[in-house]
Scaffold this active site. Sequence first.
Site, PDB file in Angstrom:
ATOM      1  N   SER A  22       0.833  -1.215   0.000  1.00  0.00           N
ATOM      2  CA  SER A  22       0.000   0.000   0.000  1.00  0.00           C
ATOM      3  C   SER A  22       0.861   1.255   0.000  1.00  0.00           C
ATOM      4  O   SER A  22       0.357   2.362   0.142  1.00  0.00           O
ATOM      5  CB  SER A  22      -0.917  -0.001   1.222  1.00  0.00           C
ATOM      6  OG  SER A  22      -0.144  -0.123   2.407  1.00  0.00           O
ATOM      7  N   ASN A 109      -1.262  -2.403  13.591  1.00  0.00           N
ATOM      8  CA  ASN A 109      -2.701  -2.132  13.663  1.00  0.00           C
ATOM      9  C   ASN A 109      -3.022  -0.863  14.456  1.00  0.00           C
ATOM     10  O   ASN A 109      -3.869  -0.072  14.054  1.00  0.00           O
ATOM     11  CB  ASN A 109      -3.441  -3.337  14.263  1.00  0.00           C
ATOM     12  CG  ASN A 109      -3.255  -4.586  13.413  1.00  0.00           C
ATOM     13  OD1 ASN A 109      -2.760  -4.501  12.291  1.00  0.00           O
ATOM     14  ND2 ASN A 109      -3.635  -5.732  13.944  1.00  0.00           N
ATOM     15  N   THR A 154     -39.804  27.878  -5.634  1.00  0.00           N
ATOM     16  CA  THR A 154     -40.022  26.498  -5.182  1.00  0.00           C
ATOM     17  C   THR A 154     -40.350  25.743  -6.461  1.00  0.00           C
ATOM     18  O   THR A 154     -40.951  26.323  -7.386  1.00  0.00           O
ATOM     19  CB  THR A 154     -41.190  26.360  -4.172  1.00  0.00           C
ATOM     20  OG1 THR A 154     -42.408  26.692  -4.835  1.00  0.00           O
ATOM     21  CG2 THR A 154     -41.007  27.271  -2.958  1.00  0.00           C
ATOM     22  N   HIS A 155     -39.939  24.494  -6.543  1.00  0.00           N
ATOM     23  CA  HIS A 155     -40.104  23.701  -7.780  1.00  0.00           C
ATOM     24  C   HIS A 155     -39.449  24.391  -8.976  1.00  0.00           C
ATOM     25  O   HIS A 155     -39.849  24.170 -10.113  1.00  0.00           O
ATOM     26  CB  HIS A 155     -41.583  23.449  -8.099  1.00  0.00           C
ATOM     27  CG  HIS A 155     -42.396  22.975  -6.940  1.00  0.00           C
ATOM     28  ND1 HIS A 155     -42.614  21.643  -6.663  1.00  0.00           N
ATOM     29  CD2 HIS A 155     -43.012  23.670  -5.952  1.00  0.00           C
ATOM     30  CE1 HIS A 155     -43.352  21.535  -5.566  1.00  0.00           C
ATOM     31  NE2 HIS A 155     -43.599  22.752  -5.107  1.00  0.00           N
ATOM     32  N   SER A 276     -15.285  26.590 -25.712  1.00  0.00           N
ATOM     33  CA  SER A 276     -15.590  25.381 -26.460  1.00  0.00           C
ATOM     34  C   SER A 276     -14.561  25.210 -27.563  1.00  0.00           C
ATOM     35  O   SER A 276     -14.045  26.191 -28.095  1.00  0.00           O
ATOM     36  CB  SER A 276     -16.997  25.506 -27.063  1.00  0.00           C
ATOM     37  OG  SER A 276     -17.119  24.688 -28.206  1.00  0.00           O
ATOM     38  N   LYS A 282     -18.965  30.260 -27.008  1.00  0.00           N
ATOM     39  CA  LYS A 282     -19.281  29.632 -25.724  1.00  0.00           C
ATOM     40  C   LYS A 282     -18.398  30.089 -24.574  1.00  0.00           C
ATOM     41  O   LYS A 282     -17.220  30.316 -24.709  1.00  0.00           O
ATOM     42  CB  LYS A 282     -19.149  28.091 -25.825  1.00  0.00           C
ATOM     43  CG  LYS A 282     -20.221  27.423 -26.646  1.00  0.00           C
ATOM     44  CD  LYS A 282     -21.629  27.577 -26.063  1.00  0.00           C
ATOM     45  CE  LYS A 282     -21.826  26.817 -24.781  1.00  0.00           C
ATOM     46  NZ  LYS A 282     -21.940  25.373 -24.987  1.00  0.00           N
ATOM     47  N   ASN A 284     -18.362  28.512 -20.754  1.00  0.00           N
ATOM     48  CA  ASN A 284     -19.026  27.464 -19.962  1.00  0.00           C
ATOM     49  C   ASN A 284     -18.638  27.513 -18.481  1.00  0.00           C
ATOM     50  O   ASN A 284     -17.492  27.787 -18.148  1.00  0.00           O
ATOM     51  CB  ASN A 284     -18.650  26.082 -20.521  1.00  0.00           C
ATOM     52  CG  ASN A 284     -19.165  25.879 -21.941  1.00  0.00           C
ATOM     53  OD1 ASN A 284     -20.236  26.375 -22.288  1.00  0.00           O
ATOM     54  ND2 ASN A 284     -18.390  25.178 -22.746  1.00  0.00           N
ATOM     55  N   GLU A 289     -19.713  22.966 -12.787  1.00  0.00           N
ATOM     56  CA  GLU A 289     -20.142  21.635 -13.220  1.00  0.00           C
ATOM     57  C   GLU A 289     -19.248  20.552 -12.623  1.00  0.00           C
ATOM     58  O   GLU A 289     -19.707  19.486 -12.211  1.00  0.00           O
ATOM     59  CB  GLU A 289     -20.127  21.544 -14.743  1.00  0.00           C
ATOM     60  CG  GLU A 289     -21.184  22.400 -15.406  1.00  0.00           C
ATOM     61  CD  GLU A 289     -20.977  22.470 -16.910  1.00  0.00           C
ATOM     62  OE1 GLU A 289     -21.654  21.744 -17.624  1.00  0.00           O
ATOM     63  OE2 GLU A 289     -20.117  23.240 -17.362  1.00  0.00           O
ATOM     64  N   GLN A 321      -7.006  -1.765   4.849  1.00  0.00           N
ATOM     65  CA  GLN A 321      -5.954  -1.027   4.161  1.00  0.00           C
ATOM     66  C   GLN A 321      -6.548  -0.176   3.023  1.00  0.00           C
ATOM     67  O   GLN A 321      -5.966   0.824   2.614  1.00  0.00           O
ATOM     68  CB  GLN A 321      -4.918  -2.007   3.601  1.00  0.00           C
ATOM     69  CG  GLN A 321      -3.802  -1.380   2.810  1.00  0.00           C
ATOM     70  CD  GLN A 321      -2.645  -2.345   2.595  1.00  0.00           C
ATOM     71  OE1 GLN A 321      -1.869  -2.603   3.501  1.00  0.00           O
ATOM     72  NE2 GLN A 321      -2.560  -2.900   1.398  1.00  0.00           N
ATOM     73  N   LYS A 324      -7.637   4.133   2.950  1.00  0.00           N
ATOM     74  CA  LYS A 324      -6.909   5.393   2.751  1.00  0.00           C
ATOM     75  C   LYS A 324      -7.263   6.120   1.466  1.00  0.00           C
ATOM     76  O   LYS A 324      -7.420   7.342   1.475  1.00  0.00           O
ATOM     77  CB  LYS A 324      -5.410   5.142   2.837  1.00  0.00           C
ATOM     78  CG  LYS A 324      -4.979   4.977   4.284  1.00  0.00           C
ATOM     79  CD  LYS A 324      -3.681   4.265   4.433  1.00  0.00           C
ATOM     80  CE  LYS A 324      -3.701   3.320   5.607  1.00  0.00           C
ATOM     81  NZ  LYS A 324      -4.549   2.106   5.410  1.00  0.00           N
TER      82      LYS A 324
HETATM   83  N1  ARG Z   1      -0.806  -1.203   5.611  1.00  0.00           N
HETATM   84  C1  ARG Z   1      -1.698  -1.655   6.631  1.00  0.00           C
HETATM   85  C2  ARG Z   1      -3.002  -0.871   6.570  1.00  0.00           C
HETATM   86  O1  ARG Z   1      -3.003   0.165   6.029  1.00  0.00           O
HETATM   87  C3  ARG Z   1      -1.109  -1.490   7.985  1.00  0.00           C
HETATM   88  C4  ARG Z   1      -1.659  -2.406   8.990  1.00  0.00           C
HETATM   89  C5  ARG Z   1      -1.241  -3.800   8.680  1.00  0.00           C
HETATM   90  N2  ARG Z   1      -1.564  -4.701   9.709  1.00  0.00           N
HETATM   91  C6  ARG Z   1      -1.542  -6.003   9.530  1.00  0.00           C
HETATM   92  N3  ARG Z   1      -1.852  -6.751  10.529  1.00  0.00           N
HETATM   93  N4  ARG Z   1      -1.240  -6.552   8.368  1.00  0.00           N
HETATM   94  O2  ARG Z   1      -4.020  -1.292   7.058  1.00  0.00           O
END
Ligand code: ARG
Length: 450
Positions: A22, A109, A154-155, A276, A282, A284, A289, A321, A324
């Site tokens: 990750s 963790n 309204t509407h 455009s 144009k 825009n 948007e 994981q 994020k």
């Molecule tokens: N990269 C992991 C996450 O974002 C970190 C925690 C990993 N923990 C584990 N027991 N494998 O969740």
Amino acid sequence: MKLWKGRFLKAENSLAEEFNASIETDRRLYKQDITGSIAHAKMLAKQGILSKDEALAIESSLLEILNDIEAGKIEFTIEQEDIHMNIESILTERIGAVGKKLHTARSRNDQVAVDIRLYLKEEITQITALLKDLNDTLTELAKAHQDTVMPGYTHLQRAQPVTLAFHLTAYREMFRRDIRRFGDCYEGTDSLPLGSGALAGTTYPTDRDYLAEELGFSKICINAMDAVSDRDFALEFLSCCSIAMMHLSRFCEELIIWSSAEFRFVEIDDAFSTGSSIMPQKKNPDMAELIRGKTGRVYGDLMTLLTIMKGLPLAYNKDMQEDKEPVFDAGDTLKDSLRIFTQMIATMKVNSHVMEQAAKSGFMNATDAADYLVGKGLAFRDCHEIIGRLVLYCIEQNKAIEELTLEELKGFSEKFEEDIFEKIDIRACISAKKSKGSTSFESVEQILSN
Ligand code: ARG
């Protein structure tokens, strides 16, 4: 070398290694990770779990690593999977065996949980400041348009006349609620998970209250298992982002409509418009948007995390994981949208006269005409019907109510007198509102003052 290699006989499959990593996403958490680690090392030394010298060596090396990351001198590797293991392995490369002691009484963790909470606390602070900037801009604009009369809808049908200041301060209330909601979210996020270990706590005599103080948390998570499994704070954050984007999106929708040739209530500045590739004439409202479009993306971020979490048994699971990307994306998108939006409304041109012209047609004084008859002793329901027939007559004659003669009006009710004309003047309709929070000029003055 993997930090967890001890139990394994075979190397990880290269596809699996890439799939599992990750680092490309969570590298963003390098600062929070180092901040958390330094606090952890200090705590371990304070509790006699590490020596003072060991903790100092860890701290100074981590600070160097921080500088090197910011100077672009460090290459993270997918072999080290995530930001936590990348930094730990660099630390160990640099200071040897002492580096390996940092992970005492800690798990990834609780480490990742504290990193995200630190990140989000900062993110919430920034978003709140941007929301305040937006509301300051709205307040300025509203102050300048206390006398600008426009149709209230309204509407999306013309309903009753209001002032632009009234319309704008309605949005200000929405963004104030966003600020309040992000404040609540901050409260929920401001709880320290570090020291929970993998799920069950730790055998070392740690001091989590000290950690909380070092890291600026007002409280600690009270159940270790909950601390490592909980992503409610991230979901709250995504909900807050979604609601704020929804507010921006509604406002954008109005600006898009208002800047059409059919409305011409506003003109968005060239700097926030695009052209455009084929139609030379144009101009825009792309920014508006895009903000409207990106709202869908932020809702998606919320749905992503809700769905990730829905089937997870306690405690940590690797599914988490995946939290994020949506969290980063929603924060980035909201911050960009707020910045753009604030500048866009600060620079747009308001066509006050067009708004006022629009407010003069569409029978927006019909309710006031009915109220006039109520003032002459008739029941509101009867007045409603009388004025309804009157409006129908006006449509056939292609006239506004105020363009009828008193004789014509008397044809609908004997109660009409000369004073009806001043009562149904568009500004009089606005001034006549008596209830707290109304669009009357006086009431908007009040609204603006708090
Ligand atoms: N990269 C992991 C996450 O974002 C970190 C925690 C990993 N923990 C584990 N027991 N494998 O969740």
